[in-house]
Design an enzyme around this catalytic site. Structure first.
Site, PDB file in Angstrom:
ATOM      1  N   GLU A 158       0.886  -0.916  -0.084  1.00  0.00           N
ATOM      2  CA  GLU A 158      -0.018  -0.023   0.002  1.00  0.00           C
ATOM      3  C   GLU A 158       0.858   1.252  -0.037  1.00  0.00           C
ATOM      4  OE1 GLU A 158      -3.627   2.014   2.401  1.00  0.00           O
ATOM      5  OE2 GLU A 158      -2.102   1.106   3.554  1.00  0.00           O
ATOM      6  N   HIS A 163     -11.621  -1.273   1.918  1.00  0.00           N
ATOM      7  CA  HIS A 163     -11.974  -0.955   2.913  1.00  0.00           C
ATOM      8  C   HIS A 163     -11.970   0.357   3.712  1.00  0.00           C
ATOM      9  CE1 HIS A 163      -7.810  -1.555   3.968  1.00  0.00           C
ATOM     10  NE2 HIS A 163      -8.173  -1.162   4.958  1.00  0.00           N
TER      11      HIS A 163
END
Ligand code: GLC
Ligand code: CA
Length: 537
Positions: free
Chosen positions: A241, A315
């Site tokens: 990420e 999410h």
């Protein structure tokens, strides 16, 4: 280019808390995921990115880990985890663990020891600084708002946390700490996991005294050391990420010869409805052409040099159909358009649970309905800065992370088939949007995703081809062409709810329609959100 399994595979992200509950406590669990593996295999995905299931006080729903080698009782047991890995494997699905190693929970025994005994060997596992004239060591801000430093009065020292104060940052300068992390990663590798998703990994090379957080000078050295000591020799997928990546930086992470990670997961396209220089809460209207420009840049600049992820959702993000599609009249059509645009690009696609059935945002009226720590912290901060309640709720409805965290909608029963108890976060309206209905309808968004996943396995032009953007006159029409070994695919989408015009080059003959979200001939007129991909002769 090497052929790795993860280049043709599609990965499905599960947020375990909201996926499937089996014991009526209102919290999704590992047995629930096991129950749904056949569904995922039918969709055609080959790996699951599992958001954290480790032991955690759940201040940030598992992104605050207090024991990396234990399963949180909310989710089940280590035995359930082993069963999940094994059952998934039987269906040719790998389990990718979410690796949160920029920080731990403040309840992790390392931090507890660091907190209570400054002489303990664990003290230096975290980042500590003295105050400056009674004030924090510097102006570093937490990603969730407020200072990134919290004082421990008994020690007379501040510790660093780039997220909540319950998420103290690990000190990656400390070699003993690093090798503890590698040992833990090897524990999971031995269990047979398929890889790791590395949470906010661009932060581990930070130089807090110089106010450097992202992309610090030692970042890539650290990743190479991690690679050598853990997953390097295995056929695992690793995805970082990387919020602040440019195509040049992405190359450092994912160039096959550098032995770091398989791919980046970067957000440049996702940030395009944010006012420049502002936080994500400060909105502007998306310009489809700008979006296309960013995708084109990544497609051309990273090809042959690294590997990217393809996604609309996770999410931490609002539901894409509510965000950039139309969650009313054109819900399914706009969902198909978004999928078709993305799935013919180079990279590895990620589906976030519920995306494949076109789940939409969950609007709230008051802050009492919010669970997410990020939205709650932002609320407090902005109230004190004088923003109105209404402004803040508008931002949360547009960008709040809870939008993606309401329970998965399996059927049209009460609580959407997620639980027979009371869900930890209320269930949305599943009367129309649910898995059972999608499976029954051959025209559903689900079957578009299934088809796209299949096409990516079959057509190597998608993974290996070159990319060229096609000029279009209409501001909402985005088009591109992929070419490889005599195979050519053209993708055309209308990114708006109004008709538009687009004419294929007269020299281009359609050999086969790969996918089209309307049952009509391909013509010069594109209907609202019309999208297709064709093979040319
Ligand atoms: C990542 C996660 C997010 C979490 C944060 C801190 O951005 O995706 O959910 O809050 O890191 O771990
Ligand atoms: Ca449960």
């Amino acid at each position: 280019m090497k052929t790795n399994w993860w280049k043709k595979a599609t990965i499905y992200q599960i947020y375990p808390r909201s996926f499937q509950d089996t014991n009526a406590d209102g919290i999704g669990d590992l047995p629930g995921i096991i129950q749904r593996l056949d569904y995922l295999a039918f969709l055609g995905i080959e790996a699951i990115w599992l958001s954290p299931v480790y032991q955690s006080p759940n201040e940030d729903n598992g992104y605050d880990i207090s024991d990396y080698q234990a399963i949180d009782p909310d989710y089940g047991t280590m035995k359930d985890m082993d069963t999940l890995i094994e059952e998934a494997k039987k269906r040719n699905i790998k389990i990718i663990m979410d690796l949160v190693v920029n920080h731990t929970s403040s309840e992790h025994p390392w931090f507890q020891s660091a907190l209570h005994d400054p002489k303990s060997e664990f003290h230096d596992f975290y980042v500590w600084r003295k105050d400056i004239d009674g004030r924090p060591p510097n102006t570093l801000q937490s990603n969730f708002g407020g200072s990134a430093w919290t004082l421990v009065p008994e020690l007379g020292e501040y510790y660093l946390h780039l997220h909540a104060k319950e998420q103290p940052d690990l000190n990656w300068e400390n070699k003993m700490m690093r090798y503890e992390i590698y040992r833990m990663m090897n524990y999971w590798i031995e269990k047979g996991v398929g890889g790791f998703r590395l949470d906010v990994i661009d932060l581990i090379g930070k130089e807090p005294d110089q106010l450097i957080t992202k992309n610090g000078p030692k970042l890539h050295e650290l990743l190479q050391e991690m690679n050598q000591n853990t997953f390097g020799e295995y056929d695992l997928v690793t995805v970082g990420e990387t919020w602040g990546a440019t195509p040049e930086i992405a190359q450092l992470y994912s160039d096959e010869d550098r032995d770091e990670l398989s791919m980046v997961f970067q957000f440049e396209h996702i940030n395009l409805d944010k006012q420049p220089g502002k936080r994500k809460w400060d909105l502007k209207t998306l310009d489809p052409k700008e979006l296309h420009h960013v995708f084109s840049k990544w497609q051309t600049e990273l090809t042959g040099k690294g590997w990217n992820s393809l996604f609309w959702n996770n999410h931490d993000l609002p539901r894409i159909i509510s965000r950039w599609g139309d969650d009313q009249e054109f819900r399914v059509l706009s969902g198909k358009m978004l999928a078709i645009y993305l799935y013919f690009l180079q990279g590895t696609p990620y589906i976030y649970q519920g995306e494949e059935i076109g789940m939409i945002n969950y609007p709230i009226k008051s802050i009492d309905e919010v669970d997410d720590i990020e939205s709650r912290r932002m609320y407090d901060e902005r109230i004190s800065l004088g923003y109105t309640e209404e402004e803040i709720i508008t931002s949360i409805n547009a960008k709040g992370r809870d939008n993606a965290r309401h329970p998965m909608q399996w059927d049209d029963s009460k609580q959407g088939g997620f639980t027979t108890g009371i869900p930890w976060l209320p269930a949305g309206d599943s009367s129309e949007i649910n898995v059972a209905a999608a499976l029954d309808d051959p025209d559903s968004l689900f079957y578009t995703y299934k088809k796209l996943i299949q096409l990516r396995k079959e057509l190597s032009v998608i993974t290996e081809g070159t990319f060229e953007s096609i000029q279009t006159e209409d501001a909402a029409v985005l088009a591109y062409i992929r070419k490889h070994d005599g195979e050519e695919i053209v993708v055309v989408v209308n990114f708006s709810n109004k008709p538009a015009r687009f004419l294929l080059d007269a020299t281009q003959q359609i050999k086969e329609i790969l996918i089209h979200n309307y049952e009509k001939e391909i013509s010069q007129t594109l209907l609202p959100y019309e999208a297709y991909a064709v093979l040319l002769t």
